[in-house]
Design a protein around this motif. Structure first.
Motif, mmCIF file in Angstrom:
data_model
loop_
_atom_site.group_PDB
_atom_site.id
_atom_site.type_symbol
_atom_site.label_atom_id
_atom_site.label_comp_id
_atom_site.label_asym_id
_atom_site.label_seq_id
_atom_site.Cartn_x
_atom_site.Cartn_y
_atom_site.Cartn_z
ATOM 1 N N GLU A 197 0.843 -1.261 -0.028
ATOM 2 C CA GLU A 197 -0.102 -0.080 -0.125
ATOM 3 C C GLU A 197 0.906 1.395 -0.126
ATOM 4 O OE1 GLU A 197 -3.186 2.084 -0.427
ATOM 5 O OE2 GLU A 197 -2.984 -0.006 -0.636
ATOM 6 N N ALA A 198 1.787 1.337 0.866
ATOM 7 C CA ALA A 198 2.859 2.141 0.864
ATOM 8 C C ALA A 198 3.438 2.768 -0.559
ATOM 9 C CB ALA A 198 4.071 2.218 2.084
ATOM 10 N N CYS A 199 4.032 1.395 -1.061
ATOM 11 C CA CYS A 199 4.252 1.505 -2.647
ATOM 12 C C CYS A 199 3.394 2.099 -3.676
ATOM 13 C CB CYS A 199 4.669 0.054 -2.951
ATOM 14 S SG CYS A 199 5.262 -0.173 -4.642
ATOM 15 N N ARG A 200 2.288 1.806 -3.429
ATOM 16 C CA ARG A 200 1.115 2.145 -4.313
ATOM 17 C C ARG A 200 1.028 3.615 -4.204
ATOM 18 N NH1 ARG A 200 -4.940 1.106 -4.675
ATOM 19 N NH2 ARG A 200 -5.244 -0.490 -6.446
ATOM 20 N N LYS A 201 0.912 4.041 -3.094
ATOM 21 C CA LYS A 201 0.552 5.487 -2.777
ATOM 22 C C LYS A 201 1.886 6.399 -3.416
ATOM 23 C CE LYS A 201 -2.185 5.251 1.327
ATOM 24 N NZ LYS A 201 -2.148 5.553 2.724
ATOM 25 N N ALA A 202 3.070 5.749 -3.244
ATOM 26 C CA ALA A 202 4.394 6.556 -3.682
ATOM 27 C C ALA A 202 4.406 6.531 -5.339
ATOM 28 C CB ALA A 202 5.647 5.839 -3.168
ATOM 29 N N VAL A 203 4.103 5.468 -5.847
ATOM 30 C CA VAL A 203 4.096 5.328 -7.186
ATOM 31 C C VAL A 203 3.073 6.400 -7.696
ATOM 32 C CG1 VAL A 203 3.636 3.931 -9.415
ATOM 33 C CG2 VAL A 203 4.856 3.160 -7.463
ATOM 34 N N SER A 204 1.908 6.417 -7.250
ATOM 35 C CA SER A 204 0.757 7.487 -7.688
ATOM 36 C C SER A 204 1.284 8.666 -7.455
ATOM 37 C CB SER A 204 -0.679 7.132 -6.603
ATOM 38 O OG SER A 204 -1.693 7.947 -6.989
ATOM 39 N N MET A 205 1.962 9.205 -6.320
ATOM 40 C CA MET A 205 2.547 10.596 -6.181
ATOM 41 C C MET A 205 3.652 10.663 -7.455
ATOM 42 S SD MET A 205 3.070 10.593 -1.893
ATOM 43 C CE MET A 205 3.882 12.481 -2.271
ATOM 44 N N ALA A 206 4.169 9.808 -7.721
ATOM 45 C CA ALA A 206 5.481 10.014 -8.603
ATOM 46 C C ALA A 206 4.752 10.150 -10.085
ATOM 47 C CB ALA A 206 6.230 8.714 -8.806
ATOM 48 N N LEU A 207 3.775 9.716 -10.492
ATOM 49 C CA LEU A 207 2.926 9.788 -11.512
ATOM 50 C C LEU A 207 2.050 11.100 -11.481
ATOM 51 C CD1 LEU A 207 2.350 6.193 -12.637
ATOM 52 C CD2 LEU A 207 4.333 7.597 -13.005
ATOM 53 N N HIS A 208 1.746 11.739 -10.502
ATOM 54 C CA HIS A 208 1.063 12.891 -10.337
ATOM 55 C C HIS A 208 -0.308 12.299 -10.284
ATOM 56 C CE1 HIS A 208 4.647 15.277 -10.602
ATOM 57 N NE2 HIS A 208 5.078 14.684 -11.698
ATOM 58 N N GLY A 209 -0.952 11.164 -9.791
ATOM 59 C CA GLY A 209 -2.236 10.601 -9.817
ATOM 60 C C GLY A 209 -2.354 9.912 -11.201
ATOM 61 N N ASP A 210 -1.784 10.185 -12.291
ATOM 62 C CA ASP A 210 -2.112 9.797 -13.599
ATOM 63 C C ASP A 210 -1.779 8.316 -13.564
ATOM 64 O OD1 ASP A 210 -3.426 12.233 -14.185
ATOM 65 O OD2 ASP A 210 -1.548 12.974 -15.133
ATOM 66 N N ILE A 211 -2.337 7.477 -13.088
ATOM 67 C CA ILE A 211 -1.774 6.004 -13.060
ATOM 68 C C ILE A 211 -2.062 5.454 -14.300
ATOM 69 C CG2 ILE A 211 -2.237 5.706 -10.613
ATOM 70 C CD1 ILE A 211 -5.061 4.233 -11.349
ATOM 71 N N ALA A 212 -2.894 5.881 -15.036
ATOM 72 C CA ALA A 212 -2.912 5.263 -16.505
ATOM 73 C C ALA A 212 -1.482 5.376 -17.503
ATOM 74 C CB ALA A 212 -4.165 6.190 -17.360
ATOM 75 N N MET A 213 -0.662 6.428 -17.047
ATOM 76 C CA MET A 213 0.544 6.499 -17.926
ATOM 77 C C MET A 213 1.552 5.240 -17.658
ATOM 78 S SD MET A 213 0.743 9.221 -19.444
ATOM 79 C CE MET A 213 2.668 9.344 -19.642
ATOM 80 N N ALA A 214 0.881 4.393 -16.753
ATOM 81 C CA ALA A 214 2.012 3.163 -16.576
ATOM 82 C C ALA A 214 1.282 2.119 -17.489
ATOM 83 C CB ALA A 214 1.769 2.918 -14.929
ATOM 84 N N GLY A 215 0.131 2.627 -18.057
ATOM 85 C CA GLY A 215 -0.503 1.339 -18.898
ATOM 86 C C GLY A 215 0.255 0.985 -20.104
ATOM 87 N N SER A 216 -0.683 0.063 -20.825
ATOM 88 C CA SER A 216 0.106 -0.516 -22.162
ATOM 89 C C SER A 216 0.281 1.001 -23.065
ATOM 90 C CB SER A 216 -1.010 -1.191 -22.772
ATOM 91 O OG SER A 216 -0.816 -1.619 -24.107
#
Length: 261
Positions: A197-216
């Motif tokens: 969960e901490a990892c999830r939050k950190a990644v979301s912050m790094a992507l500025h909330g745009d988690i779709a940027m990690a997608g295909s």
């Protein structure tokens, strides 16, 4: 330089004719599988042969790899400029020309539309309608940087997907069960199994909330689930975080994973 160029030209061989080609064609699927496994030395020349033979899906994927640093691994990075151009682009000019220029299909056309500086919010909605979430967010970010005056109003429309609503200033992060989290959840389960969960939050912050940027990179070619489970998808996410300006506010396990790039 000459040695590297000869190596690439040898790997390219004869263009593969794209008869019966497309996202589901066995030659393309084999090359994509190699790329997802992290085998650039086999995958990229295979994709280049298909692109030269007229395969539009191969042309689109090569163009997206060429324009996105997070998709580029050590093998491609080790090529000199001349060899890289010969591999990733079609002939023309001093630096070659992108395969995107001649790829056909609605996704390729939407990318060309976005590269036109006069593009409006319609291109964001076009990507979203095609199921290309990552491209839709990339397009919205691009229009935001261009200070497009129509973006906020267009993204506030009630039928706009939730993951784009933040560009209207009214949206929140997508819900935890959103399929766009798959890449992040896989990475956090792999690198931070005790602090997911901490990892999830950190990644979301790094992507500025745009988690779709990690997608295909292209959902019509690579299914989101296949991307999330792949070595390339995980490596691309880490590279995306590393270049995001993230300051390391997160679990040590994530920092360790980034240090391994």
């Amino acid at each position: 330089m000459i040695r590297a160029l000869c190596l690439v030209l040898g790997l390219l061989g004869t263009p593969a004719l794209a008869q019966g080609g497309g996202p589901d064609a066995p030659p393309l699927q084999a090359a994509v599988a190699q790329w997802l496994a992290g085998d650039e030395a086999e995958a990229l020349p295979a994709l280049a042969r298909l692109a030269q033979g007229g395969d539009d899906a191969a042309r689109l994927l090569l163009a997206l790899i060429d324009m996105t640093a997070a998709y580029q691994g050590d093998w491609l990075g080790g090529l000199d400029r001349t060899a890289r151009i010969a591999l990733m682009r079609r002939p023309g000019g001093l630096s070659g020309q992108s395969w995107l220029d001649i790829a056909t299909g609605p996704v390729a056309q939407a990318w060309r539309d976005l590269l036109d500086t006069s593009a409006g919010p319609g291109v964001v909605l076009a990507f979203a309608a095609l199921g290309e979430d990552r491209a839709a967010v990339f397009a919205a970010r691009t229009l935001h940087r261009r200070q497009n005056r129509d973006l906020a109003q267009a993204m506030a429309a009630p039928d706009v997907p939730a993951y784009l609503r933040r560009f209207a200033g009214v949206g929140d992060m997508p819900p935890p069960d959103d399929g766009q989290w798959a890449v992040i959840d896989t990475a956090c389960a792999t690198h931070c199994p005790g602090e997911a969960e901490a990892c999830r939050k950190a990644v979301s912050m790094a992507l500025h909330g745009d988690i779709a940027m990690a997608g295909s990179p292209a959902a019509q070619i690579i299914a989101p689930g296949d991307w999330a489970a792949s070595a390339k998808g995980q490596a691309a996410l880490l590279r995306l975080i590393a270049t995001s300006g993230w300051r390391g506010d997160g679990p040590a396990c994530l920092q360790t994973a980034l240090a391994g790039l």
